[in-house]
Write an enzyme that holds these catalytic residues in place. Structure first.
Site, PDB file in Angstrom:
ATOM      1  CG  ASP A 210      -1.637  -8.152 -16.736  1.00 49.01           C
ATOM      2  OD1 ASP A 210      -1.475  -8.349 -15.610  1.00 49.01           O
ATOM      3  OD2 ASP A 210      -1.432  -8.677 -17.552  1.00 49.01           O
TER       4      ASP A 210
ATOM      5  CB  SER B 237      -2.814 -10.788 -14.684  1.00 45.88           C
ATOM      6  OG  SER B 237      -1.529 -10.716 -13.889  1.00 45.88           O
TER       7      SER B 237
ATOM      8  CG  HIS C  48       3.193 -10.222  -5.274  1.00 48.74           C
ATOM      9  ND1 HIS C  48       3.251 -11.534  -5.008  1.00 48.74           N
ATOM     10  CD2 HIS C  48       4.059  -9.641  -4.261  1.00 48.74           C
ATOM     11  CE1 HIS C  48       4.126 -11.641  -3.767  1.00 48.74           C
ATOM     12  NE2 HIS C  48       4.773 -10.389  -3.649  1.00 48.74           N
TER      13      HIS C  48
ATOM     14  CG  ASP D 186      10.760   4.526   8.639  1.00 49.32           C
ATOM     15  OD1 ASP D 186      10.732   3.465   8.376  1.00 49.32           O
ATOM     16  OD2 ASP D 186      10.577   5.005   9.786  1.00 49.32           O
TER      17      ASP D 186
ATOM     18  CB  SER E  36      10.238   0.074   5.902  1.00 46.21           C
ATOM     19  OG  SER E  36      10.054   1.092   6.898  1.00 46.21           O
TER      20      SER E  36
END
Ligand code: HEM
Ligand SMILES: *[C@@H]1O[C@H](CO)[C@@H](O)[C@H](O)[C@H]1NC(C)=O
Length: 323
Positions: free
Chosen positions: A73, A75, A65, A249, A192
């Site tokens: 950076d 943010s 994200h 995995d 996963s």
């Protein structure tokens, strides 16, 4: 004319040579300024994992994200202040957790080397160390990222794919930051581990069950999410992978091959002919999954960082420095 072009060329070379700002990420960027930086991050990530295993899961999602929205950076970590909205308030960030423990890591670094190690490097290295604790691969990462002075909240919805986006739009998003189809399929293997809230699942269960969902599994999911209209504040969720929920995995690929994908986007990796062959290969070979996951996470972690004299080193990852 040719001479003129040549002079311009020379001037440009000169400018590039002496421009003090831009520099690249490097291995062990803190070797002189804070030699124990990477060790401290690893210690803290390990301690936190021992207390709250899901922190390691959060660090992996954080990297995605933060980095996919314009730049790695940090943010993402900024709080809403003075009317500037935090990226965390977007519906795309729904379910993100454990942010307070980023402060735990940062505090340990500030104690040893004040104002030296960036929050952006904490985002990358904590994801790297978290992946190992979850049984994933070790990824050698460069450092030297600097922290943004602004939130990119306005870019979040257009940069982070939604749970029901088409595969072609997801592939083009990742393509735009240099990650190919195989790399994108591998990155989604992060699903996963961790959980999905009912709000992101119920549209596949009600009013009718999505035919690409295994009927028995749909029954189980209905038990987890009994209402078609879940209260967004309720902690109602299903684990991404019932088999090995805390292991990074290739079970994810086995699950989606047997129609047990939670998000529409997960399940579509199987129905789309451009991604299906990679799903099959990753389901068959955990080492192959790990190799491509490492390669793609590394590319993601190097997306357009601030370096040199750009940005700043935040003192508190939640706020831009005061001055
Ligand atoms: C098409 C791309 C992607 C979409 C649409 C997507 C969407 C989502 C959604 C909707 C959730 C569940 C949130 C909730 O209900 O709590 C989730 C969880 C998660 N995602 Fe993704 N994701 C994508 C790619 C990635 C990538 C590339 C990574 C990391 C490499 C990642 C890591 C995670 C992790 C670790 C979780 C579990 C979080 C937790 O349990 O706290 N995702 N994702
Ligand atoms: C995708 O899900 C969102 C809610 O998260 C919804 O508003 C939107 O209509 C859905 N889009 C499609 C194409 O189904």
């Amino acid at each position: 004319m040719a001479t003129f072009k040549f002079i311009i060329f020379l001037l440009l070379q000169l400018l590039l040579q002496f421009h003090p700002g831009k520099s690249d990420l490097q291995l062990n960027y803190y070797s002189e300024s804070c030699p124990r930086a990477e060790a401290i991050i690893k210690e803290q990530v390990t301690k936190l994992y021992q207390k709250h295993g899901n922190t390691a899961v959060s660090w992996i999602r954080n990297l995605f994200h933060d980095c996919i929205v314009k730049s790695c950076d940090a943010s993402l970590l900024l709080e809403t202040v003075n009317g500037v909205e935090s990226e965390k308030t977007s519906s795309r960030s729904f379910g993100m957790r454990n942010f307070k423990y980023i402060n735990t890591i940062k505090d340990a670094l500030e104690k040893e080397c004040p104002m030296t190690v960036s929050c952006a490097d904490i985002v990358s290295l904590s994801a790297r160390d978290g992946a190992v604790l979850l049984g994933g691969p070790y990824i050698e990462m460069k450092t030297g990222r600097r922290d943004s002075k602004e939130s990119h909240a306005a870019l979040v919805d257009s940069s982070i794919p939604n749970h029901n986006d088409t595969i072609s739009s997801v592939l083009s998003t990742f393509q735009s930051i240099g990650i190919d189809t195989e790399g994108t399929v591998a990155l989604l293997g992060a699903h996963s581990v961790g959980r999905v809230h009912c709000i992101n699942i119920v549209h596949r269960l009600y009013p009718t069950v999505d035919p690409t969902l295994d009927p028995d599994y749909a029954g189980y999911l209905k038990g987890r999410c009994p209402s078609p209209y879940p209260d967004p504040n309720a902690v109602e969720y299903a684990r991404n992978d019932r088999e090995t929920p805390m292991v990074l995995d290739n079970m994810y690929y086995k699950n989606i091959l047997s129609h047990k994908g939670l998000l529409l986007v997960d399940q579509q990796l199987v129905s789309d002919p451009s991604t299906y062959p990679f799903v099959e290969k990753m389901a068959a070979d955990n080492g192959y999954f790990h190799d491509h996951f490492s390669r793609a996470l590394l590319t993601l972690s190097e997306n357009n960082p601030l370096t040199g004299d750009e940005g700043e080193i935040r003192k508190d990852c939640r706020y831009v420095n005061a001055n």
